[in-house]
Design a protein around this motif. Sequence first.
Motif, PDB file in Angstrom:
ATOM      1  N   VAL A  69      14.243   0.098   5.664  1.00  0.00           N
ATOM      2  CA  VAL A  69      15.515  -0.602   5.854  1.00  0.00           C
ATOM      3  C   VAL A  69      15.515  -1.342   7.191  1.00  0.00           C
ATOM      4  CG1 VAL A  69      18.007  -0.280   6.121  1.00  0.00           C
ATOM      5  CG2 VAL A  69      16.771   0.978   4.346  1.00  0.00           C
ATOM      6  N   ILE A  70      14.930  -0.727   8.231  1.00  0.00           N
ATOM      7  CA  ILE A  70      14.821  -1.422   9.520  1.00  0.00           C
ATOM      8  C   ILE A  70      13.956  -2.669   9.365  1.00  0.00           C
ATOM      9  CG2 ILE A  70      13.852  -1.225  11.841  1.00  0.00           C
ATOM     10  CD1 ILE A  70      14.742   1.686  11.877  1.00  0.00           C
ATOM     11  N   GLN A  71      12.904  -2.590   8.530  1.00  0.00           N
ATOM     12  CA  GLN A  71      12.071  -3.760   8.283  1.00  0.00           C
ATOM     13  C   GLN A  71      12.873  -4.867   7.605  1.00  0.00           C
ATOM     14  OE1 GLN A  71       8.621  -2.934   5.913  1.00  0.00           O
ATOM     15  NE2 GLN A  71       7.779  -4.993   6.094  1.00  0.00           N
ATOM     16  N   LEU A  86      11.117 -12.828   3.145  1.00  0.00           N
ATOM     17  CA  LEU A  86      12.262 -12.600   2.265  1.00  0.00           C
ATOM     18  C   LEU A  86      11.838 -11.929   0.964  1.00  0.00           C
ATOM     19  CD1 LEU A  86      14.312 -15.887   2.759  1.00  0.00           C
ATOM     20  CD2 LEU A  86      14.711 -13.625   3.764  1.00  0.00           C
ATOM     21  N   ASN A  87      10.608 -12.174   0.522  1.00  0.00           N
ATOM     22  CA  ASN A  87      10.124 -11.473  -0.670  1.00  0.00           C
ATOM     23  C   ASN A  87       9.991  -9.978  -0.395  1.00  0.00           C
ATOM     24  OD1 ASN A  87       7.327 -10.509  -2.172  1.00  0.00           O
ATOM     25  ND2 ASN A  87       8.733 -11.662  -3.495  1.00  0.00           N
ATOM     26  N   ILE A  88       9.530  -9.618   0.824  1.00  0.00           N
ATOM     27  CA  ILE A  88       9.463  -8.206   1.204  1.00  0.00           C
ATOM     28  C   ILE A  88      10.863  -7.603   1.247  1.00  0.00           C
ATOM     29  CG2 ILE A  88       8.846  -6.639   3.082  1.00  0.00           C
ATOM     30  CD1 ILE A  88       6.545  -8.533   3.760  1.00  0.00           C
ATOM     31  N   VAL A  89      11.832  -8.370   1.764  1.00  0.00           N
ATOM     32  CA  VAL A  89      13.227  -7.903   1.802  1.00  0.00           C
ATOM     33  C   VAL A  89      13.707  -7.570   0.396  1.00  0.00           C
ATOM     34  CG1 VAL A  89      15.598  -8.652   2.200  1.00  0.00           C
ATOM     35  CG2 VAL A  89      13.851  -9.081   3.933  1.00  0.00           C
ATOM     36  N   LYS A  90      13.502  -8.478  -0.543  1.00  0.00           N
ATOM     37  CA  LYS A  90      13.961  -8.249  -1.910  1.00  0.00           C
ATOM     38  C   LYS A  90      13.269  -7.044  -2.536  1.00  0.00           C
ATOM     39  CE  LYS A  90      14.359 -10.476  -6.426  1.00  0.00           C
ATOM     40  NZ  LYS A  90      14.047 -11.663  -7.239  1.00  0.00           N
ATOM     41  N   SER A  91      11.947  -6.918  -2.317  1.00  0.00           N
ATOM     42  CA  SER A  91      11.205  -5.804  -2.915  1.00  0.00           C
ATOM     43  C   SER A  91      11.698  -4.468  -2.382  1.00  0.00           C
ATOM     44  CB  SER A  91       9.708  -5.970  -2.627  1.00  0.00           C
ATOM     45  OG  SER A  91       9.224  -7.175  -3.185  1.00  0.00           O
ATOM     46  N   ILE A  92      11.939  -4.372  -1.085  1.00  0.00           N
ATOM     47  CA  ILE A  92      12.386  -3.105  -0.499  1.00  0.00           C
ATOM     48  C   ILE A  92      13.787  -2.764  -0.990  1.00  0.00           C
ATOM     49  CG2 ILE A  92      12.995  -1.955   1.665  1.00  0.00           C
ATOM     50  CD1 ILE A  92      10.750  -3.515   3.006  1.00  0.00           C
ATOM     51  N   VAL A  93      14.697  -3.752  -1.006  1.00  0.00           N
ATOM     52  CA  VAL A  93      16.074  -3.488  -1.431  1.00  0.00           C
ATOM     53  C   VAL A  93      16.110  -3.052  -2.896  1.00  0.00           C
ATOM     54  CG1 VAL A  93      18.318  -4.547  -1.847  1.00  0.00           C
ATOM     55  CG2 VAL A  93      17.118  -5.000   0.296  1.00  0.00           C
ATOM     56  N   GLU A  94      15.366  -3.730  -3.753  1.00  0.00           N
ATOM     57  CA  GLU A  94      15.368  -3.358  -5.172  1.00  0.00           C
ATOM     58  C   GLU A  94      14.711  -2.002  -5.388  1.00  0.00           C
ATOM     59  OE1 GLU A  94      13.577  -6.594  -7.212  1.00  0.00           O
ATOM     60  OE2 GLU A  94      15.410  -7.820  -7.202  1.00  0.00           O
ATOM     61  N   ALA A  95      13.727  -1.644  -4.551  1.00  0.00           N
ATOM     62  CA  ALA A  95      13.135  -0.309  -4.653  1.00  0.00           C
ATOM     63  C   ALA A  95      14.145   0.776  -4.307  1.00  0.00           C
ATOM     64  CB  ALA A  95      11.924  -0.203  -3.725  1.00  0.00           C
ATOM     65  N   HIS A  96      15.196   0.429  -3.553  1.00  0.00           N
ATOM     66  CA  HIS A  96      16.274   1.365  -3.232  1.00  0.00           C
ATOM     67  C   HIS A  96      17.381   1.359  -4.285  1.00  0.00           C
ATOM     68  CE1 HIS A  96      14.368   1.430   0.727  1.00  0.00           C
ATOM     69  NE2 HIS A  96      15.147   2.437   1.062  1.00  0.00           N
ATOM     70  N   GLY A  97      17.258   0.526  -5.289  1.00  0.00           N
ATOM     71  CA  GLY A  97      18.299   0.436  -6.313  1.00  0.00           C
ATOM     72  C   GLY A  97      19.424  -0.493  -5.927  1.00  0.00           C
ATOM     73  N   GLY A  98      19.221  -1.348  -4.911  1.00  0.00           N
ATOM     74  CA  GLY A  98      20.255  -2.265  -4.476  1.00  0.00           C
ATOM     75  C   GLY A  98      19.982  -3.690  -4.923  1.00  0.00           C
ATOM     76  N   LEU A 138       0.813  -1.215   0.000  1.00  0.00           N
ATOM     77  CA  LEU A 138       0.000   0.000   0.000  1.00  0.00           C
ATOM     78  C   LEU A 138       0.845   1.263   0.000  1.00  0.00           C
ATOM     79  CD1 LEU A 138      -2.810  -1.053   2.509  1.00  0.00           C
ATOM     80  CD2 LEU A 138      -3.071  -0.652   0.054  1.00  0.00           C
ATOM     81  N   THR A 139       2.030   1.206   0.547  1.00  0.00           N
ATOM     82  CA  THR A 139       2.862   2.412   0.692  1.00  0.00           C
ATOM     83  C   THR A 139       4.095   2.366  -0.195  1.00  0.00           C
ATOM     84  OG1 THR A 139       4.047   1.429   2.562  1.00  0.00           O
ATOM     85  CG2 THR A 139       2.076   2.712   3.068  1.00  0.00           C
ATOM     86  N   ARG A 140       4.109   1.437  -1.185  1.00  0.00           N
ATOM     87  CA  ARG A 140       5.296   1.324  -2.042  1.00  0.00           C
ATOM     88  C   ARG A 140       5.604   2.638  -2.764  1.00  0.00           C
ATOM     89  NH1 ARG A 140       7.568  -2.998  -5.247  1.00  0.00           N
ATOM     90  NH2 ARG A 140       5.948  -4.418  -4.504  1.00  0.00           N
ATOM     91  N   PHE A 166      22.782  -7.590   1.367  1.00  0.00           N
ATOM     92  CA  PHE A 166      22.070  -6.630   0.513  1.00  0.00           C
ATOM     93  C   PHE A 166      22.844  -5.324   0.484  1.00  0.00           C
ATOM     94  CE2 PHE A 166      20.449  -5.839   4.745  1.00  0.00           C
ATOM     95  CZ  PHE A 166      20.274  -4.467   4.811  1.00  0.00           C
ATOM     96  N   THR A 167      22.577  -4.524  -0.538  1.00  0.00           N
ATOM     97  CA  THR A 167      23.293  -3.265  -0.735  1.00  0.00           C
ATOM     98  C   THR A 167      22.311  -2.105  -0.744  1.00  0.00           C
ATOM     99  OG1 THR A 167      23.187  -3.520  -3.145  1.00  0.00           O
ATOM    100  CG2 THR A 167      25.165  -4.344  -2.046  1.00  0.00           C
ATOM    101  N   LEU A 168      22.817  -0.946  -0.277  1.00  0.00           N
ATOM    102  CA  LEU A 168      22.053   0.299  -0.295  1.00  0.00           C
ATOM    103  C   LEU A 168      22.915   1.391  -0.909  1.00  0.00           C
ATOM    104  CD1 LEU A 168      20.513   0.203   3.309  1.00  0.00           C
ATOM    105  CD2 LEU A 168      19.319  -0.267   1.165  1.00  0.00           C
TER     106      LEU A 168
END
Length: 631
Positions: free
Chosen positions: A509-511, A585-597, A457-459, A613-615
């Motif tokens: 990132v904390i999530q 882990l799917n949420i982890v991947k989605s958040i990291v890729e949304a940051h360009g990592g 909802l907040t992507r 993961f990278t930021l």
Amino acid sequence: MAAALVVRAPFQPAPAPCTFGRGGNARLARICGALLAELRLRVDLGGGENAKTEVVAVGGSLAGSRPRREVSAKKLRDLAEKGLLPDGEEKSVHLARCPQAVAEALDLVSLAPAELWCAEVPILIDSGRAGSLRLILDREPRRSLLRALRGISHEASLQVGQERDRLRVVQDLQRARQNHALLAAASARLRREIVLGDVLRAIADELRKIGFESAMLLAEPEGLVIAHLSHRGPKPQEALKLLGIKRLSELRDFPADPGRSALLASLLATPEPVVEVSAQTLLRALLPRRVGKKVRTELAETLGLDNLLAAPLRGGGDAPLGILLAASLPGHEPDLGIVAAFALQASLALERVRMREKVREQALVIERAVEGRTRALRETNERLRDADRRKDNFLANVSHELRSPLVTMLGYTDLLLAEKLGPVTDRQRQCLQIARSSGRRLRAFIEELLDFSRFELTRDSMNFQPFIAEDAIGHAVTALAPRFLERRISVRKKFARDLPAVLGDRERVIQVLTNLLMNAEKHCRDGGRIAVSAEARPGFLQISVQDNGSGIAPEHLEKIFDRLYQVGDVKDARALREAGLGLGLNIVKSIVEAHGGEVGVSSAIGKGSTFTFTLPIADARPAAERIPATQ
């Protein structure tokens, strides 16, 4: 001394050898009984009478080592310049006694002048001198030696002639390479052009570089029309004036019908790549009948036309595209091969233009249909997005509504187990513990669903700001400290010095860190170890979460980040009981890729796993370049 006759030409990077006799100058000197043998050749292999000669080999008993050969060559050159030795005046074997000055210059004063002879053997090409072989003898030559020297002169002349022919072949090869390079450049330019007018101009320009003036005859539905002339300056206007027109485009009103001209029909249908044709004959077939012979003659003289090279241009299926006419420029020899190769490139370019025109027409028809379909798809997509948002809202509401009564149920279960509401029997305690365990597992499912729905909802509203990664890691570790303490799991944080700030949504990132730490805690045995590290990479900060738990089988590594994917062979019973829905882990991947990592994992069964993961670093690049637009 090496046995070689060496010929050098100005355009060669290195000399090319050809054998001179069987033993070279040194052996020749021994056979002839010569004290010194010197071979001279013209640099241009016998061009003009004043062509420069060059010493290319010195041999004989006086030559010795390389330094002595160079000294001997210099002495012979000086003696020839002083006129003491013959130097290119005779065209037959020349014998003469050497003056006393020669004996002194060559350190042969012990020999009497009568015993010192000089022989010069000419090397001829087409009755002209191309060089000479000079011999210094210590005795009067015999008649047999004279015959041998004449044979040497003949053999050397043949070899030098062969070398000259070889150099001519090299020149032809160089000319072929140059033509090949011009054809490659022309092909590259023709591939870039997509408009018919630009293609015609490119054909004219590139053919002129090769050495031809040209004209293009294009096959139109009404017949052959003269579409382009390569001539520059006032000549084209003078030619048009002779025809009584002002612009070349007016000739389109007088197309030539190949069905009424045997010449044009044969040129379009001929299997030959290039045909030589008379300019007068071709002009009579192309121009209207009202143009008389006198005008055609003046037209040919104005444009400098005599015999023309005609190359038929064909497209797919041998469909005629037109005819390319080429006239050699002054000073250039006509090359049928290069015209044929260029005509093929021109055919491909014209075919591409024709195909683009057809595709453009079809594209207009398709574009109108696509616009209607796109409009319908856009409306459908909006409806689907709206339905997806309603689904996420429903999921979030349902999860929240399920969570509230579940918290109450777990609270009362804890009160009963703590005997705050009165004593319980062992059987009751066992049942209450099972109920609490199931309730906690259900709460974990609901929490995972809430995290997933909250992220979906907040992507689009993530707030990217610089922050310190160490603080976020500390916050995540502190939040899970009670769980680590309960299971006696030690957590170690390892950071490099002077870590740069990262750019991202701190809460997201904390999530990510929380999900990875909880995943590590699930797979660790009691008393296990977890390590969190961070180090700078070019443009990014890399964060790793490592555990010494049960590990992940290799067949699961590629799918571990997929939505709703669960590892089915977990050996740890506690981890199996606390297994989630496969969304963390799917949420982890989605958040990291949304940051360009990027996110990755490495693991070994029984040795634990490492999630990395990278930021993006805050000051490494502009945010617009680092963070992709969310969908």
